[in-house]
Design an enzyme around this catalytic site. Structure first.
Site, mmCIF file in Angstrom:
data_model
loop_
_atom_site.group_PDB
_atom_site.id
_atom_site.type_symbol
_atom_site.label_atom_id
_atom_site.label_comp_id
_atom_site.label_asym_id
_atom_site.label_seq_id
_atom_site.Cartn_x
_atom_site.Cartn_y
_atom_site.Cartn_z
ATOM 1 N N HIS A 201 -3.587 -5.726 1.027
ATOM 2 C CA HIS A 201 -3.309 -5.854 2.300
ATOM 3 C C HIS A 201 -3.817 -7.284 2.794
ATOM 4 O O HIS A 201 -4.781 -7.911 2.207
ATOM 5 C CB HIS A 201 -4.137 -5.077 3.652
ATOM 6 C CG HIS A 201 -3.785 -3.728 3.519
ATOM 7 N ND1 HIS A 201 -2.516 -3.264 4.076
ATOM 8 C CD2 HIS A 201 -4.482 -2.552 2.890
ATOM 9 C CE1 HIS A 201 -2.327 -2.029 3.855
ATOM 10 N NE2 HIS A 201 -3.446 -1.550 3.240
ATOM 11 N N CYS B 173 0.851 -1.293 -0.041
ATOM 12 C CA CYS B 173 -0.141 -0.083 0.058
ATOM 13 C C CYS B 173 0.900 1.220 -0.102
ATOM 14 O O CYS B 173 1.700 1.559 -0.919
ATOM 15 C CB CYS B 173 -0.975 -0.095 1.178
ATOM 16 S SG CYS B 173 -2.434 0.987 0.860
#
Length: 493
Positions: free
Chosen positions: A432, A326
């Site tokens: 994630h 991310c």
């Protein structure tokens, strides 16, 4: 419906795991049970099946209760963006950004919504296990409290107060907390719990008797200090040192680090040791470098530059393996653009330039569950996870995508995610939980093993290990607490 609320004398005393343990115990005893925390402050968040965002602590508690995580378990999530500001998530969606005072003035507006969620839980479950936040003795916040005694009063819940003896001063913290509660709040506290105790309980008993004489509330048990492979939401604490772990994984601990729970599955590997680094002196020669998520990617990139870690990362990238997740993926690119001042007013900033891609921050946050295929010659197996980000990244010419997303919140899609350089040693992804499944974790760790002359190993499913650890937690807490008394307090049995 029965209910019980776990509050603590401070943050990080173990409220979340006590709630998880009680959820698993009640489930084992045949009751339908649900966790509930009205307001959570954390940079560790999760995306539900319907694409909504909630705190990770309630996710673990939901698993302990045998439930799929839902946002009604954590209706309000606060995600700090700086020392004085945070992003407010309400019912899984961005409500807005606010200062601490601004949110303080907003809180009472959410009371009816919170009561509505709780009323629904009363209809659907036998028992609700509630969690407070920080301490109920924050007397400056009492008039607008919606997470500790204010929430307990709203739904008329009895309270158990947890103190952490490992920090020292547990008797003073419990007695001091009770001293600062008003008479109505004191009456709600039905028992105390001493958490994280090391040593012989017999030595502690005289102190427990004296504490009970002072606060006139019984201690319902002493829970021993136990190391479990369960995620911690309160901070990026140092990972347990392993006696012998040949695989060394270093993680950049940035000031705005978020979703470091992505690392939990990695630390479940027996031959893997994980350590945080905050300076170039700590860098050394890891087998793998992970740059995790960030709630303020630009500020954290500036931090890497200022403390000298940028230089260390670039030097390491010549031969070492790097994975960015991310925000960590975004900093690996050539440039980050912020035309809407989502994070700062800098406009744009150069990245580490280790991946040929650029990121532009948009106004709308992406929150979605995804299923993806790993684009690799050896395997086409599925990776599951979720995305939480404001940026959109575009590829340059000298780069390959890492994954192909084929499912987004249950809908069929077809687009690429992540990137890997031509050499194959620097890569990143928006996903994630990418290590939670076996596919990607086993591939990466086995590559590290082979490079060190070690044999390849099969990885275990992280959720299977988590279930075993939750059962272990429940067993410890069941044998430490007076469960008969707790059932009596909630009006069951």
């Amino acid at each position: 419906m029965a209910k019980i609320m776990i509050q603590g004398t401070a943050s990080s005393v173990g409220k979340s795991l006590i709630v998880a343990a009680l959820c698993r115990i009640f489930k084992q005893d045949g009751y339908s049970v649900c966790p509930f925390k009205s307001q959570n402050m954390s940079l560790n968040s999760y995306i539900t099946l319907d694409g909504k965002e909630m705190g990770r602590a309630q996710v673990l508690q939901a698993y302990a209760a045998g439930l799929e995580p839902e946002v009604y378990m954590n209706p309000i999530l606060l995600k700090p963006t700086s020392d004085k500001k945070c992003q407010i998530i309400v019912n899984g969606k961005v409500y807005g950004n606010s200062t601490a005072m601004g949110y303080h003035n907003l809180k009472l507006k959410f009371k009816n919504m919170l009561k509505g969620h709780f009323n629904k839980l009363e209809e659907d479950f036998d028992i609700v296990v509630m969690e407070g936040a920080g301490s109920p003795a924050e007397i400056n916040l009492r008039d607008r409290d919606i997470v500790n005694m204010g929430m307990a009063e709203l739904v008329d819940a009895p309270v158990l107060l947890v103190g952490d003896i490992d920090k020292g001063g547990v008797f003073a913290s419990l007695a001091g907390t009770m001293l600062l509660l008003n008479e109505g709040e004191k009456k709600r506290v039905k028992g105390t719990i001493i958490n994280k105790f090391r040593g012989d309980v017999e030595i502690l008993k005289p102190g427990l008797d004296m504490l009970e004489d002072i606060i006139h509330i019984p201690c319902l048990g002493v829970v021993p200090y136990t190391r479990l492979q369960l995620e911690d939401e309160d901070g990026a604490v140092e990972f347990n040192k392993k006696a012998y772990a040949p695989i060394d994984i270093a993680v950049i601990k940035m000031p705005h680090i978020s979703n470091f729970t992505d690392l939990d599955a990695l630390k479940s590997e027996e031959d893997v040791s994980i350590r945080f680094i905050t300076s170039k002196e700590e860098f050394k020669e890891p087998d793998l470098l992970v740059i995790p998520g960030s709630k303020n990617t630009i500020e954290d990139l500036l931090y890497l530059r200022k403390c000298g870690l940028e230089e260390s990362i670039k030097e390491y990238s010549k031969d070492g393996k790097i994975i960015g997740i991310c925000g960590g993926y975004q900093v690996l690119g050539s440039k980050i653009k912020d035309p809407h001042n989502v994070e700062t007013d800098l406009g744009e900033i150069d990245g580490l330039n280790l991946l040929d891609m650029e990121t532009t921050f948009e106004k709308e946050k992406v929150t979605t569950r995804v299923s993806a295929k790993l684009l690799n010659e050896e395997t086409k197996n599925t990776v599951y996870g979720y995305e939480i980000h404001m940026g959109i990244s575009k590829y340059g010419e000298n780069i390959k995508p890492l994954f192909k997303i084929y499912d987004k919140n249950g809908e069929k899609v077809d687009y690429f995610d992540g990137a890997i350089n031509e050499k194959g040693n620097v890569m990143g992804t928006y996903i994630h939980g990418v290590f939670d499944g076996v596919v990607f974790r086993e591939k990466i760790i086995n590559e590290l093993r082979v490079k060190k002359g070690l044999k390849k190993k099969k990885s275990q499913m992280y959720e299977h290990m988590r279930e075993k650890e939750l059962d272990k937690l429940a067993d410890i807490v069941r044998h430490s607490l007076d469960m008969e008394k707790i059932y009596s307090i909630i009006g069951m049995k």
